[in-house]
Motif scaffolding. Structure first.
Motif: not given
Ligand code: ADP
Length: 585
Positions: A259-284
């Protein structure tokens, strides 16, 4: 080691003389701060170096030392769940992205040297092994087994191999080769600009199933395929990427945010660890590596991040995994190329991009593919690459988009108008395409239902006719249409709203298996055929449009995967209700 002195600093580009023994693409350490740079041009003993960090405070006369090695990544257990910058320096915290606390220069290694891993050998003493063969395994996370492979370039007979707890750079095996004994650890290095070899490429013939109807049914990407998705702001690009990361049947996800700036990425990076893998029930994150540039890293680092990402992805592919890599966005990467090229005073091409833009883009996407991996194990791995492009002003004719479209096989055209109407995913069905369609049809026809491709083709043809009919409606009104055509508009509305629209935030609708996709589409078309029958038997159009079963069709998408049998019942309701109308007519 070769030492030189800086003669010129121009932003992220510096020039140094006295580096006669250095080579193009060597990594150099700049000044006493040991900033990392890479030689991108050599003229005599003068090197042009792109520096991956802020160059403030650096000036002529400062020392430059060539390491004699190309830009490389470390490969081994410990990469999953990690977040790295563009040259694989670990980012411990999200705050690191802002760059405030990061020191310049090399501060830590990509893989932890202290942490131990339990290595379980699967090969034994006196086994003959070649590059890519598996020596043993490490349970890297609760969902991924990391396979320790014989490093590329080594083959011979195992002389010693040990089970137990080891750090990544301790010896786990000794291989007797023609050039003497080689100690092998769990850590390998690989130059990022060089594709990792495989035995051979195989034609991609299986879909990467994403559970997103518009993608899997109409614009599928193959395992080992390439796709591009343009992302006008607010059109739902992030949601599509999250859905793919969560649901695509890939074992490993590599996400590169340039991304352009670090903070543009923070959204994605904040959200990724919150996503739960439906196959394993763990964080993706248990099967994901994130690569993102920090705001104190200049454009040059963006350029490297794509290669860092794809090299990590190839390494997991070599273990025999299906890997999905997402790059967001390749436009920012191309802009980095443009900036460096401008500073090098190269002859500019289209819109200031260097003439080699198209070939660089092609080289990158060519690293995708389904392959027979190295070694004697006949294993298959795949690397699918999904690149987001962000054309300025949404203008698809600009050079980066054009060069990308020439090379990728799938295009998902996100459409601002659709997202404005809240039609999600806002993938335009008239402008998107997939060149894998025929192969994927074959796969789904044989694995799911032999009627699938026929239904898909028919639906697409109806959608194409719809845009013509809508034009007529705009000009002269709906009443000017024949009943047949009105019925056609009914079914296309149903395809759009009951099928193509998919709510990523609904528990059931967020994922749709191929089997469910097949049954849903078949039912929508079945209702259309039955309605046509009724119409030709003399039933009034209004009567057909009022059929109670239509309500059920709008809720097909909410039927859970376990209750797909209910869809069959809806068919018999259609039969019953239509028969009744015909009897009354
Ligand atoms: P972008 O990344 O292109 O700026 P987002 O992916 O953040 O856009 O999407 C913008 C908004 O659109 C989201 O916050 C969400 O409300 C909506 N949206 C996008 N895709 C979907 C979807 N598949 N289902 C439901 N809502 C969606």
């Amino acid at each position: 080691m070769n030492k030189g002195k800086i003669t010129k600093v121009s932003g992220p580009l510096i020039e140094a003389s006295g580096l006669s023994d250095a080579n193009i693409y060597d990594v150099v350490e700049v000044s006493k701060d040991k900033l990392i740079g890479e030689i991108i041009e050599m003229r005599g003993d003068v090197a042009s170096i792109q520096v991956y960090e802020e160059t403030t405070g650096i000036g002529p006369g400062d020392e430059v030392v060539s390491t004699g090695h190309p830009l490389s990544v470390e490969l081994g257990p410990g990469m999953l769940e990690k977040m790295y910058d563009g040259i694989q320096r670990p980012l411990e915290k999200l705050q690191d992205l802002a760059g405030e606390f990061l020191e310049r220069g090399v501060t830590s290694t990509a893989l932890d040297r202290e942490k131990t891993w339990e290595f379980n050998p699967t090969a034994s003493v006196s086994d003959k092994v070649e590059s890519g063969d598996i020596l043993g395994e490490v349970e890297e996370t609760s969902v991924i087994t990391h396979k320790i492979m014989v490093p590329i370039g080594i083959s011979g007979t195992i002389k010693d191999i040990k089970a137990g707890e080891f750090t990544v750079d301790e010896t786990i095996a000794i291989i007797e080769t023609e050039d003497g004994d080689k100690e092998v650890s769990m850590l390998q290095k690989w130059p990022v600009r060089q594709a990792r070899p495989s035995r051979r490429k195989i034609d991609p013939d299986e879909p990467l199933i994403t559970g997103q109807r518009v993608i899997d049914t109409f614009f599928p990407v193959a395992k080992g395929g390439t796709a591009a998705i343009p992302g006008p702001f607010g059109s739902g690009k992030t949601v599509v990427q999250h859905q793919i990361a969560k649901f695509a049947d890939a074992d490993i996800v590599i996400y590169v945010g340039c991304g352009e700036r670090g903070n543009e990425m923070t959204d994605v990076l904040n959200e990724f660890p919150e996503l739960i893998d439906p196959k394993t029930g763990e964080s993706i994150m248990k099967r994901t590596v994130l690569i993102a540039n920090t705001s104190n890293m200049p454009v040059a680092a963006r350029e490297a991040s794509i290669y860092t990402g794809v090299t990590l992805a190839e390494y997991f592919r070599d273990m025999g995994y299906n890997v999905a890599m997402m790059a967001d966005s390749t436009s920012r990467w191309a802009e980095a190329l443009r900036e460096m090229s401008g500073r090098l005073e190269e002859m500019p091409g289209d819109e200031g991009f260097p003439a080699y833009l198209a070939s660089r883009i092609a080289d990158f996407y060519e690293r995708a593919g389904k392959v027979e991996v190295l070694g004697s194990r006949n294993d298959i791995g795949s690397l699918s690459v999904i690149g987001a492009v962000s054309p300025p002003g949404g203008d698809l004719s600009e050079p980066v988009t054009q060069a990308t479209l020439r090379i990728v096989k799938v295009f998902w055209g996100l459409d601002y108008d659709l997202s404005y109407q809240r039609h999600f995913p806002a993938i335009n069905w008239l402008s998107s395409y997939s060149l894998y369609q025929d192969k994927m049809d074959k796969y789904i026809d044989s694995e799911v239902d032999e009627e699938f491709s026929k239904n898909r083709k028919r639906s697409m043809s109806l959608l194409q006719q719809e845009s013509g009919l809508q034009e007529v409606v705009r000009l002269v009104g709906r009443d000017a249409l024949s009943d047949d055509d009105k019925l056609k508009l009914d079914v296309t509305k149903s395809i759009r709203e009951d099928y193509l629209q998919q709510n990523a935030f609904h528990d059931v609708d967020t994922y749709c298996s191929l089997r469910k996709q097949d049954k849903m589409l078949a039912t929508i078309l079945y209702n259309y055929d039955k309605s046509l029958e009724a119409l030709s038997a003399g039933v009034e159009l209004e009567e057909i449009e009022k059929l109670p079963v239509r309500e059920k069709i709008t809720r097909l998408k909410l039927i859970s995967e376990d209750d797909l049998g209910n869809i069959e019942e809806i068919r018999s309701e259609i039969d019953k209700q239509i028969e009744e109308l015909i009897r009354e007519a």
